[in-house]
Design a protein around this motif. Structure first.
Motif, PDB file in Angstrom:
ATOM      1  N   GLN A  44      61.746  75.653  32.607  1.00 18.44           N
ATOM      2  CA  GLN A  44      61.248  75.256  31.288  1.00 18.44           C
ATOM      3  C   GLN A  44      59.797  74.780  31.323  1.00 18.44           C
ATOM      4  O   GLN A  44      59.194  74.561  30.286  1.00 18.44           O
ATOM      5  CB  GLN A  44      62.127  74.127  30.711  1.00 18.44           C
ATOM      6  CG  GLN A  44      63.612  74.400  30.743  1.00 18.44           C
ATOM      7  CD  GLN A  44      64.010  75.637  29.936  1.00 18.44           C
ATOM      8  OE1 GLN A  44      63.301  76.060  29.038  1.00 18.44           O
ATOM      9  NE2 GLN A  44      65.143  76.218  30.277  1.00 18.44           N
ATOM     10  N   LEU A  45      59.236  74.634  32.516  1.00 20.95           N
ATOM     11  CA  LEU A  45      57.880  74.099  32.640  1.00 20.95           C
ATOM     12  C   LEU A  45      56.834  75.197  32.500  1.00 20.95           C
ATOM     13  O   LEU A  45      57.056  76.343  32.897  1.00 20.95           O
ATOM     14  CB  LEU A  45      57.710  73.402  33.990  1.00 20.95           C
ATOM     15  CG  LEU A  45      58.599  72.186  34.239  1.00 20.95           C
ATOM     16  CD1 LEU A  45      58.406  71.672  35.645  1.00 20.95           C
ATOM     17  CD2 LEU A  45      58.323  71.098  33.221  1.00 20.95           C
ATOM     18  N   SER A  46      55.687  74.814  31.985  1.00 19.77           N
ATOM     19  CA  SER A  46      54.577  75.755  31.861  1.00 19.77           C
ATOM     20  C   SER A  46      54.000  76.069  33.244  1.00 19.77           C
ATOM     21  O   SER A  46      54.203  75.315  34.201  1.00 19.77           O
ATOM     22  CB  SER A  46      53.476  75.165  30.978  1.00 19.77           C
ATOM     23  OG  SER A  46      52.860  74.072  31.641  1.00 19.77           O
ATOM     24  N   LYS A  47      53.263  77.160  33.317  1.00 22.46           N
ATOM     25  CA  LYS A  47      52.636  77.546  34.587  1.00 22.46           C
ATOM     26  C   LYS A  47      51.675  76.450  35.045  1.00 22.46           C
ATOM     27  O   LYS A  47      51.596  76.143  36.232  1.00 22.46           O
ATOM     28  CB  LYS A  47      51.895  78.865  34.431  1.00 22.46           C
ATOM     29  CG  LYS A  47      51.324  79.393  35.727  1.00 22.46           C
ATOM     30  CD  LYS A  47      50.767  80.791  35.572  1.00 22.46           C
ATOM     31  CE  LYS A  47      50.360  81.341  36.917  1.00 22.46           C
ATOM     32  NZ  LYS A  47      49.942  82.733  36.848  1.00 22.46           N
ATOM     33  N   GLU A  48      50.962  75.828  34.118  1.00 21.14           N
ATOM     34  CA  GLU A  48      50.010  74.769  34.468  1.00 21.14           C
ATOM     35  C   GLU A  48      50.720  73.583  35.108  1.00 21.14           C
ATOM     36  O   GLU A  48      50.247  73.026  36.099  1.00 21.14           O
ATOM     37  CB  GLU A  48      49.224  74.309  33.230  1.00 21.14           C
ATOM     38  CG  GLU A  48      48.242  75.326  32.719  1.00 21.14           C
ATOM     39  CD  GLU A  48      48.896  76.433  31.868  1.00 21.14           C
ATOM     40  OE1 GLU A  48      50.079  76.293  31.461  1.00 21.14           O
ATOM     41  OE2 GLU A  48      48.215  77.441  31.632  1.00 21.14           O
ATOM     42  N   LYS A  49      51.879  73.195  34.556  1.00 19.82           N
ATOM     43  CA  LYS A  49      52.616  72.068  35.137  1.00 19.82           C
ATOM     44  C   LYS A  49      53.165  72.441  36.509  1.00 19.82           C
ATOM     45  O   LYS A  49      53.133  71.629  37.430  1.00 19.82           O
ATOM     46  CB  LYS A  49      53.739  71.620  34.211  1.00 19.82           C
ATOM     47  CG  LYS A  49      53.233  70.817  33.038  1.00 19.82           C
ATOM     48  CD  LYS A  49      54.348  70.146  32.296  1.00 19.82           C
ATOM     49  CE  LYS A  49      53.751  69.337  31.163  1.00 19.82           C
ATOM     50  NZ  LYS A  49      54.758  68.563  30.456  1.00 19.82           N
ATOM     51  N   LEU A  50      53.673  73.669  36.628  1.00 15.63           N
ATOM     52  CA  LEU A  50      54.176  74.102  37.929  1.00 15.63           C
ATOM     53  C   LEU A  50      53.062  74.099  38.975  1.00 15.63           C
ATOM     54  O   LEU A  50      53.270  73.672  40.114  1.00 15.63           O
ATOM     55  CB  LEU A  50      54.801  75.493  37.831  1.00 15.63           C
ATOM     56  CG  LEU A  50      56.156  75.579  37.135  1.00 15.63           C
ATOM     57  CD1 LEU A  50      56.552  77.028  36.910  1.00 15.63           C
ATOM     58  CD2 LEU A  50      57.224  74.852  37.932  1.00 15.63           C
ATOM     59  N   LEU A  51      51.882  74.565  38.592  1.00  8.94           N
ATOM     60  CA  LEU A  51      50.745  74.565  39.518  1.00  8.94           C
ATOM     61  C   LEU A  51      50.328  73.141  39.875  1.00  8.94           C
ATOM     62  O   LEU A  51      49.946  72.868  41.013  1.00  8.94           O
ATOM     63  CB  LEU A  51      49.568  75.340  38.931  1.00  8.94           C
ATOM     64  CG  LEU A  51      49.770  76.852  38.848  1.00  8.94           C
ATOM     65  CD1 LEU A  51      48.621  77.497  38.059  1.00  8.94           C
ATOM     66  CD2 LEU A  51      49.886  77.464  40.221  1.00  8.94           C
ATOM     67  N   THR A  52      50.434  72.231  38.915  1.00 10.58           N
ATOM     68  CA  THR A  52      50.118  70.824  39.192  1.00 10.58           C
ATOM     69  C   THR A  52      51.114  70.247  40.193  1.00 10.58           C
ATOM     70  O   THR A  52      50.723  69.570  41.153  1.00 10.58           O
ATOM     71  CB  THR A  52      50.129  69.999  37.890  1.00 10.58           C
ATOM     72  OG1 THR A  52      49.160  70.552  36.998  1.00 10.58           O
ATOM     73  CG2 THR A  52      49.809  68.540  38.158  1.00 10.58           C
ATOM     74  N   PHE A  53      52.398  70.529  39.986  1.00 13.80           N
ATOM     75  CA  PHE A  53      53.408  70.060  40.937  1.00 13.80           C
ATOM     76  C   PHE A  53      53.191  70.682  42.313  1.00 13.80           C
ATOM     77  O   PHE A  53      53.355  70.019  43.337  1.00 13.80           O
ATOM     78  CB  PHE A  53      54.823  70.360  40.435  1.00 13.80           C
ATOM     79  CG  PHE A  53      55.268  69.474  39.303  1.00 13.80           C
ATOM     80  CD1 PHE A  53      55.163  68.100  39.387  1.00 13.80           C
ATOM     81  CD2 PHE A  53      55.801  70.028  38.156  1.00 13.80           C
ATOM     82  CE1 PHE A  53      55.572  67.281  38.351  1.00 13.80           C
ATOM     83  CE2 PHE A  53      56.217  69.219  37.106  1.00 13.80           C
ATOM     84  CZ  PHE A  53      56.108  67.847  37.200  1.00 13.80           C
ATOM     85  N   LEU A  54      52.814  71.946  42.339  1.00 14.73           N
ATOM     86  CA  LEU A  54      52.530  72.624  43.598  1.00 14.73           C
ATOM     87  C   LEU A  54      51.361  71.950  44.316  1.00 14.73           C
ATOM     88  O   LEU A  54      51.426  71.680  45.514  1.00 14.73           O
ATOM     89  CB  LEU A  54      52.234  74.105  43.355  1.00 14.73           C
ATOM     90  CG  LEU A  54      51.835  74.938  44.568  1.00 14.73           C
ATOM     91  CD1 LEU A  54      52.917  74.919  45.630  1.00 14.73           C
ATOM     92  CD2 LEU A  54      51.537  76.370  44.133  1.00 14.73           C
ATOM     93  N   ALA A  55      50.300  71.660  43.581  1.00  8.16           N
ATOM     94  CA  ALA A  55      49.133  70.996  44.177  1.00  8.16           C
ATOM     95  C   ALA A  55      49.514  69.620  44.717  1.00  8.16           C
ATOM     96  O   ALA A  55      49.108  69.239  45.824  1.00  8.16           O
ATOM     97  CB  ALA A  55      48.010  70.873  43.149  1.00  8.16           C
ATOM     98  N   LEU A  56      50.319  68.872  43.974  1.00  5.93           N
ATOM     99  CA  LEU A  56      50.754  67.552  44.431  1.00  5.93           C
ATOM    100  C   LEU A  56      51.633  67.658  45.677  1.00  5.93           C
ATOM    101  O   LEU A  56      51.489  66.861  46.613  1.00  5.93           O
ATOM    102  CB  LEU A  56      51.508  66.822  43.316  1.00  5.93           C
ATOM    103  CG  LEU A  56      50.657  66.326  42.164  1.00  5.93           C
ATOM    104  CD1 LEU A  56      51.543  65.862  41.008  1.00  5.93           C
ATOM    105  CD2 LEU A  56      49.735  65.208  42.614  1.00  5.93           C
ATOM    106  N   ALA A  57      52.530  68.640  45.709  1.00  2.44           N
ATOM    107  CA  ALA A  57      53.403  68.814  46.864  1.00  2.44           C
ATOM    108  C   ALA A  57      52.590  69.189  48.100  1.00  2.44           C
ATOM    109  O   ALA A  57      52.831  68.665  49.200  1.00  2.44           O
ATOM    110  CB  ALA A  57      54.460  69.882  46.572  1.00  2.44           C
ATOM    111  N   LEU A  58      51.627  70.093  47.949  1.00  5.12           N
ATOM    112  CA  LEU A  58      50.800  70.490  49.089  1.00  5.12           C
ATOM    113  C   LEU A  58      49.916  69.334  49.561  1.00  5.12           C
ATOM    114  O   LEU A  58      49.719  69.149  50.769  1.00  5.12           O
ATOM    115  CB  LEU A  58      49.956  71.710  48.727  1.00  5.12           C
ATOM    116  CG  LEU A  58      50.751  73.005  48.515  1.00  5.12           C
ATOM    117  CD1 LEU A  58      49.841  74.096  47.964  1.00  5.12           C
ATOM    118  CD2 LEU A  58      51.426  73.445  49.790  1.00  5.12           C
ATOM    119  N   ALA A  59      49.399  68.545  48.614  1.00  6.02           N
ATOM    120  CA  ALA A  59      48.592  67.378  48.991  1.00  6.02           C
ATOM    121  C   ALA A  59      49.448  66.373  49.752  1.00  6.02           C
ATOM    122  O   ALA A  59      49.003  65.799  50.752  1.00  6.02           O
ATOM    123  CB  ALA A  59      47.976  66.737  47.746  1.00  6.02           C
TER     124      ALA A  59
END
Length: 94
Positions: A44-59
């Motif tokens: 249900q999340l937008s691509k932008e939110k998914l990318l933000t979560f991805l960036a946070l997880a990688l960080a």
């Protein structure tokens, strides 16, 4: 400096880097895998939110790896110090 041009997460990316091409490909694959995994759980999340979560997880992964590396370096330093203080030949004392 190598030039890279490929598609990652639906985006055409072009850049120059001194990084090894194998590592660049591994990074691209890692991003795709992690993004797809997040997408399965966050449909249900937008691509932008998914990318933000991805960036946070990688960080977070990077910060954990940095912390583990610092702990390992401290252990090595401690071992080296104990070896040099326990061995008179290494300290120059007799």
């Amino acid at each position: 400096m190598a030039h890279y041009n490929f598609n990652v997460l639906g985006q055409d990316v072009s850049f120059r880097a001194e990084a090894d091409p194998t590592r660049i490909e591994q990074a691209r694959v890692l991003l795709e895998e992690r993004y797809n995994k997040l997408q399965q759980h966050g449909k249900q999340l937008s691509k932008e939110k998914l990318l933000t979560f991805l960036a946070l997880a990688l960080a977070d992964d990077m910060l954990q790896a940095r912390e583990e590396m610092q702990k390992s370096e401290q252990k090595v330093q401690s071992i080296l110090e104990s070896l040099t203080t326990d061995d008179p030949d290494l300290t120059g004392k007799t």
